[in-house]
Design a protein around this motif. Structure first.
Motif, mmCIF file in Angstrom:
data_model
loop_
_atom_site.group_PDB
_atom_site.id
_atom_site.type_symbol
_atom_site.label_atom_id
_atom_site.label_comp_id
_atom_site.label_asym_id
_atom_site.label_seq_id
_atom_site.Cartn_x
_atom_site.Cartn_y
_atom_site.Cartn_z
ATOM 1 N N VAL A 151 -9.011 0.000 -1.516
ATOM 2 C CA VAL A 151 -8.018 -0.098 -2.577
ATOM 3 C C VAL A 151 -8.256 -1.402 -3.333
ATOM 4 O O VAL A 151 -8.325 -2.479 -2.729
ATOM 5 C CB VAL A 151 -6.587 -0.075 -2.003
ATOM 6 N N ILE A 157 1.595 1.734 -3.550
ATOM 7 C CA ILE A 157 0.413 2.169 -4.293
ATOM 8 C C ILE A 157 0.200 3.664 -4.123
ATOM 9 O O ILE A 157 -0.145 4.376 -5.082
ATOM 10 C CB ILE A 157 -0.824 1.378 -3.817
ATOM 11 N N ASN A 158 0.408 4.158 -2.921
ATOM 12 C CA ASN A 158 0.210 5.590 -2.653
ATOM 13 C C ASN A 158 1.188 6.471 -3.418
ATOM 14 O O ASN A 158 0.972 7.687 -3.514
ATOM 15 C CB ASN A 158 0.351 5.854 -1.155
ATOM 16 N N GLN A 159 2.243 5.883 -3.965
ATOM 17 C CA GLN A 159 3.244 6.666 -4.698
ATOM 18 C C GLN A 159 3.295 6.300 -6.187
ATOM 19 O O GLN A 159 4.242 6.666 -6.888
ATOM 20 C CB GLN A 159 4.629 6.465 -4.066
ATOM 21 N N ASN A 209 0.824 -1.212 0.000
ATOM 22 C CA ASN A 209 0.000 0.000 0.000
ATOM 23 C C ASN A 209 0.856 1.259 0.000
ATOM 24 O O ASN A 209 0.490 2.275 -0.617
ATOM 25 C CB ASN A 209 -0.935 -0.003 1.206
ATOM 26 N N ALA A 210 2.011 1.199 0.669
ATOM 27 C CA ALA A 210 2.931 2.346 0.645
ATOM 28 C C ALA A 210 3.409 2.634 -0.767
ATOM 29 O O ALA A 210 3.629 3.797 -1.140
ATOM 30 C CB ALA A 210 4.122 2.071 1.564
ATOM 31 N N PRO A 267 -6.019 6.827 -7.398
ATOM 32 C CA PRO A 267 -5.951 6.513 -5.964
ATOM 33 C C PRO A 267 -7.296 6.635 -5.270
ATOM 34 O O PRO A 267 -8.130 7.460 -5.644
ATOM 35 C CB PRO A 267 -4.959 7.552 -5.428
ATOM 36 N N SER A 268 -7.464 5.776 -4.275
ATOM 37 C CA SER A 268 -8.669 5.797 -3.449
ATOM 38 C C SER A 268 -8.237 5.613 -2.000
ATOM 39 O O SER A 268 -7.522 4.658 -1.690
ATOM 40 C CB SER A 268 -9.621 4.670 -3.852
ATOM 41 N N PRO A 269 -8.643 6.508 -1.108
ATOM 42 C CA PRO A 269 -8.218 6.376 0.292
ATOM 43 C C PRO A 269 -8.804 5.152 0.970
ATOM 44 O O PRO A 269 -8.268 4.667 1.961
ATOM 45 C CB PRO A 269 -8.729 7.678 0.932
ATOM 46 N N ARG A 270 -9.917 4.645 0.454
ATOM 47 C CA ARG A 270 -10.550 3.455 1.026
ATOM 48 C C ARG A 270 -10.790 2.427 -0.078
ATOM 49 O O ARG A 270 -10.858 2.755 -1.257
ATOM 50 C CB ARG A 270 -11.882 3.817 1.687
ATOM 51 N N THR A 315 7.688 10.610 1.552
ATOM 52 C CA THR A 315 7.443 10.100 0.200
ATOM 53 C C THR A 315 8.560 10.594 -0.708
ATOM 54 O O THR A 315 9.217 11.604 -0.423
ATOM 55 C CB THR A 315 6.093 10.575 -0.368
#
Length: 603
Positions: free
Chosen positions: A492, A392-394, A389-390, A487-490, A433
């Motif tokens: 994923v 994915i966020n980037q 997930n780390a 991206p989606s905060p919830r 990041t």
């Protein structure tokens, strides 16, 4: 009898130091030493802490290696620390995890503390003080932003109330670095870190919780601690109030990278047990190792282990030279290396068959223990999903950097050139990041172009280029898909985790190619068995073929890209490293087993 003298490696000081440290631990078959295999298995069965083995590491000065030189210790290079932990993990994961926890407990002070705090803690750690890291809680696990343990300001300090659970060395430690809620509202700025000296707490203000029953590392102190009105001085605060989460996340970038050393050591141990069995066991009138299926199982494991070593080497040196990108590289390494090692250990268990389940009769029962112990490595310091997930966020920044070919060329070259000096680590350069992407993954197109020129000039085999070009096409497609991700905060999507998994494999391919390109002539010129791995791109081609296979499972390989021939060529080198008592490694790495026979050492 005088112990035979070993010629040290010519250029690779971290390997030389770690090999010397391993030899100082004594031959692992010595019954009178604390790392004797049967003794470690007995302690595990009794769920007893390996006190003697830990004390031996203390006596040899390993705690000082956890303290940066600027704070009074001997830690100059994270590559040094990684190799030292690797040789301990090769002998026993319970001991390695129990001992290195002190580094994890202290690292927040190295990253976010004052010079005075770091010097004071450094002196205590170097003298053998045990430090723990209290992050997780029973009801919230790795969700640090839900932590309920509070630190309330009082006259002269803070009052701690609450509980931390499943904490390594929570009971045995003298000090514990605690993440506490300092703002009732919580949030990213609502938590702080405090270094708690248990000896200074008033009676009855804290209680050590019973050790949990665990599937692996049974002898480790995996327990907890509860505070009830425990008052600590204001000087216990690390950094400023509200900086706790940020300091933890920056610190994890280092600890996640070091965790890979546990997997490398475990992988070496598993392959070593299987190789011995393959050489000694006979089936159908032949040695097991000479049968095609067994032959392939061992060489595939060997290629995977070498690939993960290259990835980890680049990451550990990159702590110093590509520091601003550690949020990416540490997450990728912490996901990929333990996951691959788990697969390797499982494969070696299948190779051993029923013997892998025996608790005493085969290899002192250590394979079954090893298999259980290693499963924890993928869980702590952020589990596989947390690390994916780390990444994915980037995705957006990583895709942009790859498309632009954006690399820190100087930092990448210093990390990949294994006999080059690296600068002193500066924790202030750690970022939550990476703004520029990942130099390692982004280097693949240029690396393949460089390889193409070597093939044209006759300095590299065409088969290596074939598989490298295949991986480049896969990497291009992977980064295109990453760029298209929204991206989606919830919630994923599962596809994003699969994409992050593929990204780690592409990044690993780029790392392997860079390590081979930057060191191909120097290591190949060494007069050691290791040199054969580097000639004609042998290990690099084998590693890339294995990565390509993982990226395209179940598909027919392209001509020359299936790895069959190159894997067959690995076997003589695997056996030579085993017979000579060296780590299964890309570089010369003589171990205690290489220092002469057991009888010679005992005399």
């Amino acid at each position: 009898m005088t112990e035979p003298q070993l010629a040290p490696p010519r250029r690779y000081a971290p390997y030389d130091r770690a090999g010397g440290f391993d030899r100082s631990l004594g031959h692992p078959a010595r019954r009178d030493l604390p790392f004797f295999a049967a003794r470690l298995r007995e302690l595990d069965a009794a769920e007893a802490f390996p006190t003697e083995a830990v004390a031996r590491l203390d006596a040899l000065g390993l705690p000082a290696q956890y303290v940066p030189a600027r704070h009074g210790g001997t830690l100059d290079s994270y590559e040094d620390l990684l190799q030292l932990v690797r040789v301990v993990a090769r002998r026993d994961l319970t001991v390695a995890i129990a001992h290195t926890k002190t580094y994890l407990g202290a690292v927040s002070t190295w990253v976010g503390g004052t010079a005075e705090q770091a010097q004071e803690l450094g002196a205590r750690v170097a003298s053998g003080a045990v430090v723990s890291w209290g992050l997780t809680e029973r009801a919230h696990g790795s969700d640090l932003l839900s932590g309920e343990l509070t630190a309330t300001p009082v006259a002269g300090g803070y009052r701690l109330d609450g509980e931390k659970w499943l904490i390594n060395n929570a009971t045995r430690s003298e000090l514990i670095c605690v993440l506490a809620r300092t703002s009732p509202a919580g949030g990213t700025r609502g938590y702080s870190l405090l270094l708690v000296d248990k000896a200074l707490l008033t009676d009855g203000s804290h209680t050590c919780l019973p050790a949990a029953k665990t599937h692996g590392i049974r002898g480790a102190d995996i327990s907890g601690i509860a505070f009830d009105g425990a008052v600590v001085p204001a000087s216990a605060l690390i950094g400023e109030e509200g900086e706790g989460i940020e300091t933890v996340l920056r610190s994890l970038q280092i600890t996640r990278t070091i965790c890979a050393s546990l997997s490398l050591g475990a992988g070496d141990h598993a392959l070593r047990i299987a190789t011995r069995f393959g050489l000694e066991h006979r089936l159908y009138g032949k040695r097991l190792i000479d049968l095609p299926q067994a032959h392939r199982a061992l060489t595939e494991a060997y290629a995977d282990l070498l690939a993960m070593e290259a990835v980890t080497l680049l990451a550990s040196r990159g702590v110093h030279t590509l520091t601003e990108e550690m949020s990416v590289s540490s997450a990728a390494v912490k996901y990929l290396v333990p996951t691959t090692a788990d697969e390797l250990i499982t494969g070696m268990g299948q190779f051993l068959g029923a013997r892998s389940f025996l608790s005493e009769e085969f290899a002192h029962g250590l394979f079954a223990k090893l298999e259980r112990d290693h499963r924890i490595v993928g869980i702590f310091d952020g589990n596989t999903l947390v690390n994916l997930n780390a990444l994915i966020n980037q995705f957006a920044a990583l895709a942009r950097g790859y498309r632009a070919g954006r690399t820190d060329a100087e930092g990448l070259a210093a990390a990949a050139t294994l006999d080059a000096q690296i600068p002193v680590f500066d924790p202030a350069r750690l970022q939550l990041t990476s703004r520029t992407g990942n130099s390692v993954a982004a280097s693949l197109p240029r690396g393949v172009a460089e390889l193409r020129e070597l093939v044209t000039s006759g300095e590299a085999p065409a088969s290596l280029l074939t598989v490298a070009e295949k991986l480049l096409r896969i990497s291009d497609t992977t980064h295109e898909q990453m760029a298209a991700h929204r991206p989606s905060p919830r919630d994923v999507p599962a596809a994003a985790f699969d994409l992050a998994h593929r990204y780690t494999l592409c990044s690993a391919a780029a790392a392997c190619l860079q390590v081979w390109l930057r060191n191909r002539t120097t290591v190949a010129a060494d007069t050691t068995a290791t040199a054969g791995l580097w000639q004609d791109g042998l290990w690099a081609e084998a590693a890339l073929c294995r990565l390509a296979e993982r990226l395209t499972p179940g598909t027919l390989p392209e001509d020359g890209a299936d790895g069959s021939a190159v894997l067959d060529r690995l076997m003589p080198l695997l056996v030579e490293q085993y017979d000579s008592g060296e780590m299964f490694s890309l570089l010369p790495f003589p171990l205690a087993e290489a220092a002469g026979s057991l009888a010679e050492e005992a005399s």
